[in-house]
Motif scaffolding. Structure first.
Motif, PDB file in Angstrom:
ATOM      1  N   VAL A  84      46.822   4.956 -59.147  1.00 35.05           N
ATOM      2  CA  VAL A  84      46.036   3.911 -58.492  1.00 35.05           C
ATOM      3  C   VAL A  84      46.911   2.766 -57.981  1.00 35.05           C
ATOM      4  N   VAL A 136      47.264   1.768 -54.071  1.00 40.43           N
ATOM      5  CA  VAL A 136      46.733   0.502 -53.572  1.00 40.43           C
ATOM      6  C   VAL A 136      47.848  -0.316 -52.911  1.00 40.43           C
ATOM      7  N   TRP A 196      39.529   4.028 -64.611  1.00 37.55           N
ATOM      8  CA  TRP A 196      39.358   2.796 -63.835  1.00 37.55           C
ATOM      9  C   TRP A 196      39.647   1.516 -64.582  1.00 37.55           C
ATOM     10  N   ALA A 211      36.959   0.358 -58.874  1.00 36.09           N
ATOM     11  CA  ALA A 211      36.936   1.807 -58.683  1.00 36.09           C
ATOM     12  C   ALA A 211      36.017   2.198 -57.540  1.00 36.09           C
ATOM     13  N   PHE A 227      39.071  12.388 -56.507  1.00 32.36           N
ATOM     14  CA  PHE A 227      39.181  11.280 -57.455  1.00 32.36           C
ATOM     15  C   PHE A 227      37.874  11.076 -58.215  1.00 32.36           C
ATOM     16  N   PRO A 233      44.222   1.077 -65.051  1.00 28.42           N
ATOM     17  CA  PRO A 233      45.088   0.613 -63.953  1.00 28.42           C
ATOM     18  C   PRO A 233      44.874  -0.868 -63.612  1.00 28.42           C
ATOM     19  N   LEU A 243      38.949   0.987 -53.836  1.00 26.04           N
ATOM     20  CA  LEU A 243      39.579   2.278 -53.577  1.00 26.04           C
ATOM     21  C   LEU A 243      39.130   2.911 -52.264  1.00 26.04           C
TER      22      LEU A 243
END
Ligand code: PHE
Length: 467
Positions: free
Chosen positions: A275, A279, A29, A295, A316, A32, A299
């Protein structure tokens, strides 16, 4: 002495355990979000240069210090004839302790989310931010706070699993646990990557990660990448010294260092490629935030819009859970190894008491997120004395000050006090010649310490902006 010391049962065992320590919440987390802020490709390029030039020499040194001293981190420097450096060991031990207090609680939050996605993904989707705060003891609709008992219980459970693994010992517990956890992590990572890359609209994110925007190549980006690399490789703590001390003399430290650093970097990069495109595909470029909220909150929007989202969401968080567990186990081993050796305490009660203490202090971390206004103290030259939330003060102290200080101590020790010759003698004990003597000496004596000093200075002068 040497004969009584625990050792890894196999080479693979060590590599997976060290990689398990390195691959953690930081890769999945933190990385990214930072890669996005740092301009995608620009950040990625810097990160890929920093790992071999600074991360690898630092890890090589820490492993060599551990194996040469055959000792826990506090006593290692004294055993190598430099008692004056034992502050580095104490600092490393203390960082591991403070980090574990909060790391294990975040592990508890992750465990909570694994269960949430398995049982009530709809409630998470309905109000991602509200759900997150509610977990932490704040009810937004009524603006009331309460003791977050559920998530605290999850943190307890998380620590109980770690304690169980540590009690089983180096080979029977840590090694065996990582042998299952790490391959599982890789498989989940690949499944998620395949899912994210094939989402309609994911190309924008892939392009972002692969193109270099020159305006983003700044000293600030460099520093963010550098501190991320230290955190991600588990350097500047007791971990690699402790794990190195369990490494048989016949093992090739150089090869192991390269493997562990590469695995850690690979996971971080793949996580970035999961990620960011996901997104982009679902929320657009504005959907990328950073840090913990990212995170847990942003998400949710991704999984809600993805076909099979609840299942991939569950996967995940399971991935995060494995990553967090293997890292926490390494941290606690670093703490416990010292207590056991220094005072000849027994492994089981020492582990149990340590975990209870970590859990109790960690409760303050979780509770200060939203439920109660607990404050910490922080000082920097830009803002003077401030009283940030207790949880933030705890993270700044370790990530900005103690980790860099301890990493600096290790580099200066290896480069100037114990000297590169001794590091290399230790590295060559496996019988293979180390070919990069000059390069290593230069990097460990000059490049790494200067870079770390800059991180420290920036942290103290710009306050809390460098994340
Ligand atoms: N390297 C781990 C990560 O990336 C964090 C960690 C830090 C683990 C320190 C152990 C020790 O999340």
């Amino acid at each position: 002495m040497e004969n009584n010391r625990a050792q890894w049962g196999s080479r693979m065992g060590f590599i997976l355990a060290a990689a398990g320590s390195a691959v953690g919440l930081g890769n999945i987390w933190k990385f990214p979000g930072k890669a996005f802020e740092g301009g995608g490709g620009a950040f990625l390029l810097m990160y890929l240069l920093i790992v071999p030039l600074i991360g690898m020499p630092a890890m090589l040194s820490e492993l060599a210090i551990g194996r040469a001293s055959q000792s826990n981190v506090v006593d290692a420097f004294g055993k190598l004839g430099r008692k004056g450096y034992s502050w580095v060991g104490w600092m490393g031990w203390s960082v591991a302790f403070i980090i574990t207090c909060y790391y294990s609680h975040v592990g508890g939050w992750v465990l909570r989310y694994v269960v949430s996605y398995a049982t009530e993904s709809r409630s998470v989707y309905a109000d991602p931010l509200g759900y997150f705060y509610n977990m932490l003891g704040y009810h937004a609709a009524t603006e009331t706070t309460f003791f977050p008992v559920t998530v605290i219980l999850f943190a307890f459970l998380f620590l109980a699993i770690c304690a169980f693994v540590i009690i089983k010992g180096v080979e029977g517990g840590i090694e065996r646990f990582n042998k299952i956890g790490m391959p599982a992590l890789f498989i989940i990572l690949l499944i998620l990557f395949a899912r994210a890359a094939t989402l309609p609209g994911a190309q924008g994110g892939l392009r972002y990660m692969l193109s270099i925007d020159a305006s983003k190549v700044s000293p600030q980006t460099f520093l963010i990448a550098l501190s991320q690399a230290f955190y991600s490789l588990s350097l500047g703590m007791s971990i690699m010294v402790t794990y190195g001390s369990y490494l048989p003399r016949s093992e090739n430290i150089t090869k192991n260092t390269v493997l562990v650093c590469s695995m850690d970097t690979l996971v971080a990069v793949i996580a970035g490629f999961i990620v960011i495109p996901a997104v982009f595909a679902t929320l657009g470029p504005d959907g990328v935030g950073k840090g913990g909220g990212f995170a847990f909150v942003s998400l949710a929007g991704v999984f809600e819009q993805m076909p099979g989202g609840a299942f991939f969401g569950f996967l995940f968080y399971l991935l995060l859970l494995f990553a967090a567990l293997t890292s926490t186990v390494s941290l606690i081993e670093g703490i416990v190894a010292f207590l056991i050796e220094r005072w000849s305490w027994k492994r089981t009660p020492t582990t149990v008491i340590t975990c209870l203490l970590l859990f109790a202090i960690g409760c303050l971390y979780t509770c200060s997120q939203a439920a109660f206004p607990l404050k910490g103290i922080w000082f920097d030259f830009a803002n003077g004395v401030t009283f940030p939330p207790f949880c933030d003060a705890m993270e700044f102290l370790t990530d900005r000050v103690m980790i860099p200080l301890c990493a600096l101590g290790c580099c200066v020790f290896a480069g100037w006090a114990w000297k590169p010759e001794n590091v290399i003698t230790e590295v060559e004990r496996c019988g293979v010649k180390f070919k990069l003597v000059k390069t290593y000496s230069f990097l460990i004596r000059f490049v790494a310490p200067v870079a770390i000093l800059v991180i420290l200075a920036v942290s103290l002068f710009t306050g809390t902006t460098l994340s």
